[in-house]
Design a protein around this motif. Sequence first.
Motif, PDB file in Angstrom:
ATOM      1  N   THR A  13       8.862  47.503  23.405  1.00 21.61           N
ATOM      2  CA  THR A  13       9.777  46.821  22.510  1.00 21.61           C
ATOM      3  C   THR A  13       9.652  47.434  21.126  1.00 21.61           C
ATOM      4  OG1 THR A  13       9.500  44.778  23.741  1.00 21.61           O
ATOM      5  CG2 THR A  13      10.415  44.576  21.544  1.00 21.61           C
ATOM      6  N   LYS A  14      10.746  47.771  20.535  1.00 21.35           N
ATOM      7  CA  LYS A  14      10.717  48.384  19.206  1.00 21.35           C
ATOM      8  C   LYS A  14      10.782  47.280  18.155  1.00 21.35           C
ATOM      9  CE  LYS A  14      13.091  51.714  16.330  1.00 21.35           C
ATOM     10  NZ  LYS A  14      12.268  52.863  16.114  1.00 21.35           N
ATOM     11  N   ASN A  15       9.820  47.290  17.239  1.00 22.65           N
ATOM     12  CA  ASN A  15       9.827  46.310  16.165  1.00 22.65           C
ATOM     13  C   ASN A  15      10.205  46.987  14.863  1.00 22.65           C
ATOM     14  OD1 ASN A  15       6.963  47.065  17.096  1.00 22.65           O
ATOM     15  ND2 ASN A  15       6.716  46.775  14.905  1.00 22.65           N
ATOM     16  N   VAL A  16      10.687  46.195  13.919  1.00 22.05           N
ATOM     17  CA  VAL A  16      11.113  46.706  12.628  1.00 22.05           C
ATOM     18  C   VAL A  16       9.935  46.771  11.661  1.00 22.05           C
ATOM     19  CG1 VAL A  16      12.671  46.336  10.674  1.00 22.05           C
ATOM     20  CG2 VAL A  16      13.433  45.817  12.996  1.00 22.05           C
ATOM     21  N   GLY A  17       9.112  45.714  11.659  1.00 25.69           N
ATOM     22  CA  GLY A  17       7.942  45.687  10.788  1.00 25.69           C
ATOM     23  C   GLY A  17       6.885  46.658  11.272  1.00 25.69           C
ATOM     24  N   GLU A  18       5.940  46.936  10.392  1.00 24.80           N
ATOM     25  CA  GLU A  18       4.825  47.824  10.725  1.00 24.80           C
ATOM     26  C   GLU A  18       3.826  47.071  11.598  1.00 24.80           C
ATOM     27  OE1 GLU A  18       0.935  49.739   8.475  1.00 24.80           O
ATOM     28  OE2 GLU A  18       2.547  48.873   7.272  1.00 24.80           O
ATOM     29  N   LEU A  19       3.604  47.553  12.806  1.00 23.64           N
ATOM     30  CA  LEU A  19       2.631  46.964  13.702  1.00 23.64           C
ATOM     31  C   LEU A  19       1.240  47.306  13.174  1.00 23.64           C
ATOM     32  CD1 LEU A  19       2.008  45.461  16.351  1.00 23.64           C
ATOM     33  CD2 LEU A  19       1.997  47.711  17.473  1.00 23.64           C
ATOM     34  N   LEU A  20       0.439  46.299  12.899  1.00 26.31           N
ATOM     35  CA  LEU A  20      -0.899  46.520  12.352  1.00 26.31           C
ATOM     36  C   LEU A  20      -1.878  46.745  13.501  1.00 26.31           C
ATOM     37  CD1 LEU A  20      -0.773  43.783   9.596  1.00 26.31           C
ATOM     38  CD2 LEU A  20      -0.493  46.258   9.317  1.00 26.31           C
ATOM     39  N   ASP A  21      -2.502  47.905  13.502  1.00 26.22           N
ATOM     40  CA  ASP A  21      -3.430  48.271  14.552  1.00 26.22           C
ATOM     41  C   ASP A  21      -4.692  48.849  13.921  1.00 26.22           C
ATOM     42  OD1 ASP A  21      -4.529  48.782  17.021  1.00 26.22           O
ATOM     43  OD2 ASP A  21      -3.384  50.632  17.349  1.00 26.22           O
ATOM     44  N   PRO A  22      -5.754  48.096  13.898  1.00 24.03           N
ATOM     45  CA  PRO A  22      -5.923  46.798  14.519  1.00 24.03           C
ATOM     46  C   PRO A  22      -5.270  45.706  13.675  1.00 24.03           C
ATOM     47  CG  PRO A  22      -7.927  47.355  13.365  1.00 24.03           C
ATOM     48  CD  PRO A  22      -6.992  48.550  13.244  1.00 24.03           C
ATOM     49  N   PRO A  23      -4.963  44.571  14.298  1.00 24.29           N
ATOM     50  CA  PRO A  23      -4.387  43.468  13.524  1.00 24.29           C
ATOM     51  C   PRO A  23      -5.443  42.871  12.597  1.00 24.29           C
ATOM     52  CG  PRO A  23      -4.816  42.780  15.774  1.00 24.29           C
ATOM     53  CD  PRO A  23      -5.109  44.251  15.715  1.00 24.29           C
ATOM     54  N   GLY A  24      -4.978  42.281  11.499  1.00 23.31           N
ATOM     55  CA  GLY A  24      -5.903  41.557  10.634  1.00 23.31           C
ATOM     56  C   GLY A  24      -6.343  40.292  11.351  1.00 23.31           C
ATOM     57  N   ASP A  25      -7.522  39.824  11.040  1.00 17.79           N
ATOM     58  CA  ASP A  25      -8.054  38.640  11.709  1.00 17.79           C
ATOM     59  C   ASP A  25      -8.404  37.591  10.661  1.00 17.79           C
ATOM     60  OD1 ASP A  25      -9.364  36.728  13.219  1.00 17.79           O
ATOM     61  OD2 ASP A  25     -10.779  38.135  14.133  1.00 17.79           O
ATOM     62  N   VAL A  26      -7.613  36.520  10.598  1.00 11.57           N
ATOM     63  CA  VAL A  26      -7.863  35.443   9.627  1.00 11.57           C
ATOM     64  C   VAL A  26      -8.192  34.135  10.346  1.00 11.57           C
ATOM     65  CG1 VAL A  26      -6.507  36.532   7.787  1.00 11.57           C
ATOM     66  CG2 VAL A  26      -5.379  34.958   9.361  1.00 11.57           C
ATOM     67  N   ARG A  27      -8.546  34.224  11.629  1.00  7.93           N
ATOM     68  CA  ARG A  27      -8.830  33.032  12.438  1.00  7.93           C
ATOM     69  C   ARG A  27      -9.935  32.162  11.861  1.00  7.93           C
ATOM     70  NH1 ARG A  27     -10.427  35.460  17.952  1.00  7.93           N
ATOM     71  NH2 ARG A  27     -11.349  36.910  16.475  1.00  7.93           N
ATOM     72  N   ALA A  28     -10.929  32.777  11.269  1.00  8.89           N
ATOM     73  CA  ALA A  28     -12.078  32.020  10.763  1.00  8.89           C
ATOM     74  C   ALA A  28     -11.766  31.286   9.460  1.00  8.89           C
ATOM     75  CB  ALA A  28     -13.266  32.953  10.555  1.00  8.89           C
ATOM     76  N   ALA A 117      -7.167  38.951   1.035  1.00 13.03           N
ATOM     77  CA  ALA A 117      -7.821  40.194   1.453  1.00 13.03           C
ATOM     78  C   ALA A 117      -7.525  40.514   2.919  1.00 13.03           C
ATOM     79  CB  ALA A 117      -9.326  40.096   1.224  1.00 13.03           C
ATOM     80  N   GLY A 118      -7.197  39.512   3.722  1.00  7.68           N
ATOM     81  CA  GLY A 118      -6.874  39.718   5.128  1.00  7.68           C
ATOM     82  C   GLY A 118      -5.453  40.206   5.364  1.00  7.68           C
ATOM     83  N   LEU A 119      -4.669  40.325   4.297  1.00  6.17           N
ATOM     84  CA  LEU A 119      -3.288  40.818   4.396  1.00  6.17           C
ATOM     85  C   LEU A 119      -3.284  42.281   3.949  1.00  6.17           C
ATOM     86  CD1 LEU A 119      -1.495  37.736   2.803  1.00  6.17           C
ATOM     87  CD2 LEU A 119      -1.833  38.218   5.248  1.00  6.17           C
ATOM     88  N   PRO A 120      -3.200  43.229   4.880  1.00  6.66           N
ATOM     89  CA  PRO A 120      -3.300  44.646   4.533  1.00  6.66           C
ATOM     90  C   PRO A 120      -2.311  45.091   3.457  1.00  6.66           C
ATOM     91  CG  PRO A 120      -3.380  44.357   6.905  1.00  6.66           C
ATOM     92  CD  PRO A 120      -3.011  43.022   6.310  1.00  6.66           C
ATOM     93  N   ARG A 121      -2.834  45.785   2.474  1.00 10.19           N
ATOM     94  CA  ARG A 121      -2.052  46.380   1.373  1.00 10.19           C
ATOM     95  C   ARG A 121      -1.164  45.358   0.667  1.00 10.19           C
ATOM     96  NH1 ARG A 121      -1.242  49.240   5.668  1.00 10.19           N
ATOM     97  NH2 ARG A 121       1.015  49.356   5.596  1.00 10.19           N
ATOM     98  N   VAL A 122      -1.670  44.150   0.498  1.00 15.13           N
ATOM     99  CA  VAL A 122      -0.885  43.065  -0.099  1.00 15.13           C
ATOM    100  C   VAL A 122      -0.469  43.375  -1.538  1.00 15.13           C
ATOM    101  CG1 VAL A 122      -2.856  41.710  -0.937  1.00 15.13           C
ATOM    102  CG2 VAL A 122      -0.729  40.547  -0.316  1.00 15.13           C
ATOM    103  N   ASP A 123      -1.264  44.136  -2.253  1.00 14.71           N
ATOM    104  CA  ASP A 123      -0.946  44.431  -3.648  1.00 14.71           C
ATOM    105  C   ASP A 123      -0.336  45.813  -3.850  1.00 14.71           C
ATOM    106  OD1 ASP A 123      -1.836  41.928  -4.686  1.00 14.71           O
ATOM    107  OD2 ASP A 123      -3.888  42.603  -4.338  1.00 14.71           O
TER     108      ASP A 123
END
Length: 171
Positions: A13-28, A117-123
């Motif tokens: 499936t082609k997505n428009v947004g950038e697929l984060l690999d590895p994904p960020g982990d904010v579960r904790a 900080a868990g959001l890649p390149r947020v700034d």
Amino acid sequence: MRCVSPAGAQAGTKNVGELLDPPGDVRALSPRLLSGGEYVWKGGERTWRIVVAPPADCGTECTTLAREVETVWELFGKDADDVHVLWLCPTDACAWPEGVSQPATLKLLAPNAQLRAGLPRVDETTVQGKAGGHGIPAYVIDPYGFVILRYAPGFDPSGLRTDVARLVKLK
């Protein structure tokens, strides 16, 4: 870009947004709501999140992005309740931009350095590949608390809608 399988999406499936690999982990993390209480990731509810983390001085950029996100949310129609809009406030004096309708699932989150900080390149201030621009990225967090997609500043909101609509249908 080809999506290998964000949170169970179909391979190829082609997505428009950038697929984060590895994904960020904010579960904790259990972000605090600006109104009090905690926001908890509840994987069993199959709730997807659109996250925006504006800077303290974003002005008209916040208003424009809030309007676009609200429109995207409205377009989910019957599935809109399955998508929370999380506005990660930069200060405790934060508010949803004045004059913009609020999505019914909007959650104003209190400032949280760990979540930010868990959001890649947020700034990052690169807009659509051009350095020196301004703008605010957006993110998609899956039902379990993984940050799986990033939309660069200046993104086309129709791409966000397309991606999240596909994910919501996976339930």
